[in-house]
Design an enzyme around this catalytic site. Structure first.
Site, PDB file in Angstrom:
ATOM      1  N   SER A  71       0.862  -1.170   0.000  1.00 32.08           N
ATOM      2  CA  SER A  71       0.000   0.000   0.000  1.00 32.08           C
ATOM      3  C   SER A  71       0.901   1.223   0.000  1.00 32.08           C
ATOM      4  CB  SER A  71      -0.864   0.023   1.248  1.00 32.08           C
ATOM      5  OG  SER A  71      -1.584  -1.169   1.345  1.00 32.08           O
ATOM      6  N   CYS A 101     -20.501   4.728  37.431  1.00 31.39           N
ATOM      7  CA  CYS A 101     -21.490   5.420  38.249  1.00 31.39           C
ATOM      8  C   CYS A 101     -22.808   5.493  37.506  1.00 31.39           C
ATOM      9  CB  CYS A 101     -20.976   6.829  38.570  1.00 31.39           C
ATOM     10  SG  CYS A 101     -22.136   7.782  39.553  1.00 31.39           S
ATOM     11  N   ASP A 128     -20.197   3.456  41.970  1.00 36.22           N
ATOM     12  CA  ASP A 128     -21.035   4.334  42.771  1.00 36.22           C
ATOM     13  C   ASP A 128     -22.387   4.268  42.074  1.00 36.22           C
ATOM     14  OD1 ASP A 128     -21.989   6.227  44.472  1.00 36.22           O
ATOM     15  OD2 ASP A 128     -21.081   7.932  43.427  1.00 36.22           O
ATOM     16  N   TRP A 144     -26.720   3.135  41.853  1.00 35.54           N
ATOM     17  CA  TRP A 144     -27.973   3.127  42.626  1.00 35.54           C
ATOM     18  C   TRP A 144     -29.121   2.601  41.790  1.00 35.54           C
ATOM     19  CZ3 TRP A 144     -25.125   7.477  41.238  1.00 35.54           C
ATOM     20  CH2 TRP A 144     -25.639   8.244  40.195  1.00 35.54           C
TER      21      TRP A 144
HETATM   22  P1  FAD Z   1       7.026 -14.246   1.488  1.00 32.69           P
HETATM   23  O1  FAD Z   1       8.279 -14.934   1.154  1.00 32.69           O
HETATM   24  O2  FAD Z   1       6.064 -14.013   0.394  1.00 32.69           O
HETATM   25  O3  FAD Z   1       6.306 -15.001   2.680  1.00 32.69           O
HETATM   26  C1  FAD Z   1       5.068 -14.496   3.148  1.00 32.69           C
HETATM   27  C2  FAD Z   1       4.426 -15.483   4.099  1.00 32.69           C
HETATM   28  O4  FAD Z   1       4.108 -16.691   3.408  1.00 32.69           O
HETATM   29  C3  FAD Z   1       5.301 -15.932   5.250  1.00 32.69           C
HETATM   30  O5  FAD Z   1       5.257 -15.034   6.328  1.00 32.69           O
HETATM   31  C4  FAD Z   1       4.717 -17.267   5.585  1.00 32.69           C
HETATM   32  O6  FAD Z   1       3.557 -17.107   6.363  1.00 32.69           O
HETATM   33  C5  FAD Z   1       4.319 -17.803   4.232  1.00 32.69           C
HETATM   34  N1  FAD Z   1       5.410 -18.626   3.684  1.00 32.69           N
HETATM   35  C6  FAD Z   1       6.289 -18.266   2.719  1.00 32.69           C
HETATM   36  N2  FAD Z   1       7.149 -19.269   2.475  1.00 32.69           N
HETATM   37  C7  FAD Z   1       6.806 -20.284   3.284  1.00 32.69           C
HETATM   38  C8  FAD Z   1       7.306 -21.603   3.489  1.00 32.69           C
HETATM   39  N3  FAD Z   1       8.339 -22.073   2.809  1.00 32.69           N
HETATM   40  N4  FAD Z   1       6.695 -22.379   4.394  1.00 32.69           N
HETATM   41  C9  FAD Z   1       5.631 -21.928   5.091  1.00 32.69           C
HETATM   42  N5  FAD Z   1       5.118 -20.695   4.949  1.00 32.69           N
HETATM   43  C10 FAD Z   1       5.683 -19.883   4.062  1.00 32.69           C
HETATM   44  N6  FAD Z   1       3.016  -5.560   3.603  1.00 32.69           N
HETATM   45  C11 FAD Z   1       3.639  -4.551   4.251  1.00 32.69           C
HETATM   46  O7  FAD Z   1       4.583  -4.770   5.008  1.00 32.69           O
HETATM   47  N7  FAD Z   1       3.240  -3.235   4.075  1.00 32.69           N
HETATM   48  C12 FAD Z   1       2.206  -2.899   3.263  1.00 32.69           C
HETATM   49  O8  FAD Z   1       1.883  -1.721   3.116  1.00 32.69           O
HETATM   50  C13 FAD Z   1       1.537  -3.972   2.554  1.00 32.69           C
HETATM   51  N8  FAD Z   1       0.517  -3.699   1.715  1.00 32.69           N
HETATM   52  C14 FAD Z   1      -0.067  -4.712   1.015  1.00 32.69           C
HETATM   53  C15 FAD Z   1      -1.102  -4.397   0.128  1.00 32.69           C
HETATM   54  C16 FAD Z   1      -1.702  -5.396  -0.621  1.00 32.69           C
HETATM   55  C17 FAD Z   1      -2.810  -5.049  -1.578  1.00 32.69           C
HETATM   56  C18 FAD Z   1      -1.268  -6.748  -0.460  1.00 32.69           C
HETATM   57  C19 FAD Z   1      -1.912  -7.851  -1.244  1.00 32.69           C
HETATM   58  C20 FAD Z   1      -0.262  -7.060   0.431  1.00 32.69           C
HETATM   59  C21 FAD Z   1       0.351  -6.053   1.174  1.00 32.69           C
HETATM   60  N9  FAD Z   1       1.404  -6.344   2.044  1.00 32.69           N
HETATM   61  C22 FAD Z   1       1.996  -5.311   2.745  1.00 32.69           C
HETATM   62  C23 FAD Z   1       1.983  -7.719   2.163  1.00 32.69           C
HETATM   63  C24 FAD Z   1       3.138  -7.872   1.147  1.00 32.69           C
HETATM   64  O9  FAD Z   1       2.628  -7.906  -0.163  1.00 32.69           O
HETATM   65  C25 FAD Z   1       3.943  -9.172   1.326  1.00 32.69           C
HETATM   66  O10 FAD Z   1       3.069 -10.245   1.349  1.00 32.69           O
HETATM   67  C26 FAD Z   1       4.786  -9.210   2.570  1.00 32.69           C
HETATM   68  O11 FAD Z   1       5.667  -8.104   2.589  1.00 32.69           O
HETATM   69  C27 FAD Z   1       5.618 -10.510   2.643  1.00 32.69           C
HETATM   70  O12 FAD Z   1       6.419 -10.641   1.506  1.00 32.69           O
HETATM   71  P2  FAD Z   1       7.767 -11.485   1.507  1.00 32.69           P
HETATM   72  O13 FAD Z   1       8.134 -11.751   0.098  1.00 32.69           O
HETATM   73  O14 FAD Z   1       8.777 -10.855   2.386  1.00 32.69           O
HETATM   74  O15 FAD Z   1       7.327 -12.847   2.210  1.00 32.69           O
END
Ligand code: FAD
Length: 671
Positions: A452, A624, A669, A671
């Site tokens: 976002s 109260c 407090d 009543w």
């Molecule tokens: P990824 O590698 O994609 O992992 C994400 C999650 O997937 C992990 O935490 C875990 O739960 C799961 N996962 C991944 N790999 C594994 C695995 N091997 N085993 C088990 N579970 C796994 N984020 C923000 O920080 N700020 C924002 O403003 C923001 N805005 C967004 C707006 C929209 C419209 C959307 C759709 C998402 C937004 N996000 C925001 C989320 C962002 O897009 C990412 O999803 C987030 O930053 C994680 O990305 P990453 O590649 O670091 O993690």
């Protein structure tokens, strides 16, 4: 953990609206290399002058089964490919996978009754179609749908289909896309085979829901079409050719460039999901005041591009995989020595598409194009069992692939990605018998991540702010933490830009300079996605925003905008932000900025905060007034809030309130 749930809720709100952003790159040059894959040269099928009539396309290519997908993050597309492969290998169906946006649907009524169409449909945001399904959905959901052969009562009487939806039950419109499509197709007389499946990402059961749905569906389809199941034998979808005459230095070799324009060094718009802009990062800094958690603020400069945004839009960041994980993948698959070998990848059947441009190298494919960090699919484990290095390992892989409980017991808590799983099960053996095609088929393509936008386009039209919390969590029994792909990439960029004295050793392995050093000087590939999450057009209208954690991102943009308007003398309405985080001294992001906005907005701006881990200050309750109803209700509701907030039973919560009374922390407090 409370914050996480709230975060999800708020992100849910952010996802509001339709996002018709369908323009596509049209500037790709003509195909020259006979091995090169056309999609990255000529754009999509329609642009290359191919038919948009899918029934014709099926006839031309001898198919009796078309699998459409409506996909935003690649999962639906992946399921579609898996169904296509399984339909062919187990039942001898002539399958093709099809992107909904590449076809028209008025000729649906001409699909012969001995053919079948699948719809694998993700629901996006608040019950919206995915970008590539917008046109299809508008067509089928339209008031006066016109099929090519005209309007009988049941124009789709010959049309047989299978349906699966991908949704998330934490959103109000759970799986509404597959439900709508199913309802509309039925309304026009089409016949569904099997149940309409629904996968739930909210419950974390998407993959298992899919696996559980498809078996009875295949049985129903086999009965309907008179198909005989046969022993499934793996057949590669893609052929790999070594290009002896080429080296990674040859100018026609893709080293991670997303398309031909980028390969030739030209950056031309439109910039979109097929064509990123390599944007300079003007500035980057840390927002948290603790060592063990990170939240990155970035200022992305779009002044050199045709990109534009308005407050509330999203920016997509195109990540690359961490070098550590790339190395692990190449090592466990026995490709380390071949990583720089130049190869071409060609689809062995005409309707399949290579998901990246070639000629290229194994290194570039794994680093820039495959989602190697994602959770492993149980079905993929089954597929790979056949290529295990020893019989013993094969037995273990087969068991993992076929026994759901065993799979979750062994892998669930480990957050394994594919290479870590192969490493673990393989016990030091190399998996060099797996055809590389299996990875291209079985892994999703590396997806851009959305953020976002946290700035106002009114204040800074050519600079996009991003607020991203870095994904990192400890895993029991594992030396290193789990790390998210994109956010650790952003952390590494920030550390490099600022010359941080203690950069993350993991981050150091990212290839930050990009293919042929094209991202050097701190650049990141991006595109912008327009959203309907917008401020009211009349600034005098009051707004209430609820954005804990990174949920605050778009609201920083909203408040930045309103503060500027107030400075310009515009009458701005009340602007109330509810923000929560763990501790005011740790992760209260933009605290000092909010003070600046307060100066501009005065009493119009109100910031209500909650800090979930500052429990030392215990408030005193005073009640109260009316004893019979009001005071009793307050007591009951407080207990309910405590029960919910602390995750205890209501009777336990009532006891807590009783103890508060005993300690004079709850005084009446009445009543
Ligand atoms: P990824 O590698 O994609 O992992 C994400 C999650 O997937 C992990 O935490 C875990 O739960 C799961 N996962 C991944 N790999 C594994 C695995 N091997 N085993 C088990 N579970 C796994 N984020 C923000 O920080 N700020 C924002 O403003 C923001 N805005 C967004 C707006 C929209 C419209 C959307 C759709 C998402 C937004 N996000 C925001 C989320 C962002 O897009 C990412 O999803 C987030 O930053 C994680 O990305 P990453 O590649 O670091 O993690």
């Amino acid at each position: 953990a409370e914050l996480d749930t709230l975060d999800i809720l708020v992100l849910g709100v952010i996802l509001l609206g339709t996002f018709a952003y369908l323009t596509k790159g049209t500037l790709w040059a003509k195909q020259k290399d006979p091995y090169a894959n056309a999609a990255y040269l000529n754009g999509n099928a329609a642009k290359a002058g191919k038919t948009r009539n899918f029934v014709e396309k099926m006839e031309e290519s001898g198919k009796n089964c078309i699998i459409f997908y409506g996909s935003q993050t690649g999962t639906a597309e992946d399921y579609a490919s898996r169904l296509a492969k399984e339909g062919k290998s187990r039942f001898g169906l002539e399958t093709m996978v099809a992107d909904l946006e590449e076809y028209d649907f008025d000729a649906m009524d001409t699909l012969p009754s001995d053919k079948i169409a699948f719809f694998v449909m993700a629901t996006y945001g608040e019950g919206e179609p995915t970008d590539n399904a917008v046109e299809f959905y508008e067509f089928i959901n339209g008031d006066d749908v016109a099929f090519s052969q005209g309007g009988e009562d049941a124009p789709l009487d010959n049309f047989h289909y299978v349906a699966f939806g991908l949704g998330n039950n934490t959103y109000e419109h759970y799986n509404s896309m597959v439900r709508d499509v199913d309802r509309l197709l039925t309304k026009y007389g089409a016949h569904r085979i099997g149940n309409a499946g629904e996968g739930d990402d909210g419950a974390g059961t998407m993959e298992e829901d899919f696996l559980a749905w498809k078996e009875p569906m295949w049985a129903a389809l086999a009965a309907h079409m008179g198909l005989e199941e046969r022993e499934a034998v793996y057949e590669p979808v893609f052929g790999i050719t070594v290009r002896e005459g080429l080296t990674p230095q040859s100018p026609e070799v893709y080293l991670g460039e997303p398309n031909k324009m980028h390969l030739e060094g030209a950056q031309k718009g439109p910039f979109n999901a097929h064509n990123p802009y390599i944007a300079p990062i003007a500035e980057s800094y840390e927002l948290f005041k603790v060592k063990d958690r990170n939240c990155i603020h970035l200022e992305i400069d779009i002044s050199g591009s045709t990109l534009s945004y308005t407050t509330g839009d999203h920016i997509a960041i195109w990540p690359t995989n961490a070098g550590d994980e790339v190395d692990r993948f190449l090592r466990v698959t026995g490709l380390t020595d071949k990583r720089e070998q130049v190869i071409s990848v060609k689809a062995l059947e005409p309707t399949a598409k290579v998901p990246f441009p070639t000629p290229t190298t194994y290194d570039a494919i794994v680093r820039y194009h495959l989602e190697i960090g994602a959770p492993v699919s149980r079905q993929f484990v089954s597929t790979l069992a056949a290529f295990a290095p020893t019989e013993e390992i094969k037995t273990e892989m087969t068991k993992l692939g076929s026994d759901k409980d065993y799979f979750h017991e062994k892998t669930g808590s480990q957050l394994f990605n594919i290479a870590r799983l192969l490493e673990h099960v393989g016990n030091g053996e190399t998996w060099d018998k797996i055809p590389f095609s299996a990875f291209i088929e079985g892994l999703t393509k590396l997806q851009p991540r959305y953020y976002s936008i946290s700035s106002s386009s009114h204040v800074q039209p050519k600079k996009i702010s991003v607020t991203a919390v870095v994904e990192s969590s400890m895993v029991v029994g594992r030396q290193d933490p789990f790390r998210g792909v994109a956010t650790n990439y952003l952390l590494a960029l920030k550390q490099k830009q600022n010359g941080d004295p203690e950069p993350s050793p993991f981050g150091l392995t990212y290839e930050l300079h990009g293919p042929r050093n094209k991202y050097d000087g701190i650049h990141v590939p991006v595109h912008v996605r327009h959203s309907n999450f917008k401020l009211p057009s009349d600034p005098a209208k009051p707004i209430i925003m609820i954005g804990p954690g990174t949920g605050v991102a778009p609201f920083r943009g909203f408040i930045q905008e309103r503060a500027q308007q107030a400075r310009e003398g515009i009458n701005v309405g009340r602007t109330i932000l509810f923000f929560g985080c763990r501790k005011s001294t740790e992760d209260f992001m933009y605290e000092s900025e909010f003070e600046e906005y307060k100066k501009a907005l005065g009493d119009k701006f109100e910031l209500v905060t909650a800090f979930s881990r500052e429990s030392s200050k215990k408030a005193f309750f005073y009640v109260c007034g009316d004893a019979a109803n009001m005071a009793r209700e307050v007591n009951t509701v407080l207990a309910q809030i405590i029960a919910e907030g602390r995750g205890v039973s209501e009777s336990k919560a009532e006891e807590i309130v009783k103890n508060m009374r005993a300690a004079n922390q709850y005084q009446e407090d009445v009543w």
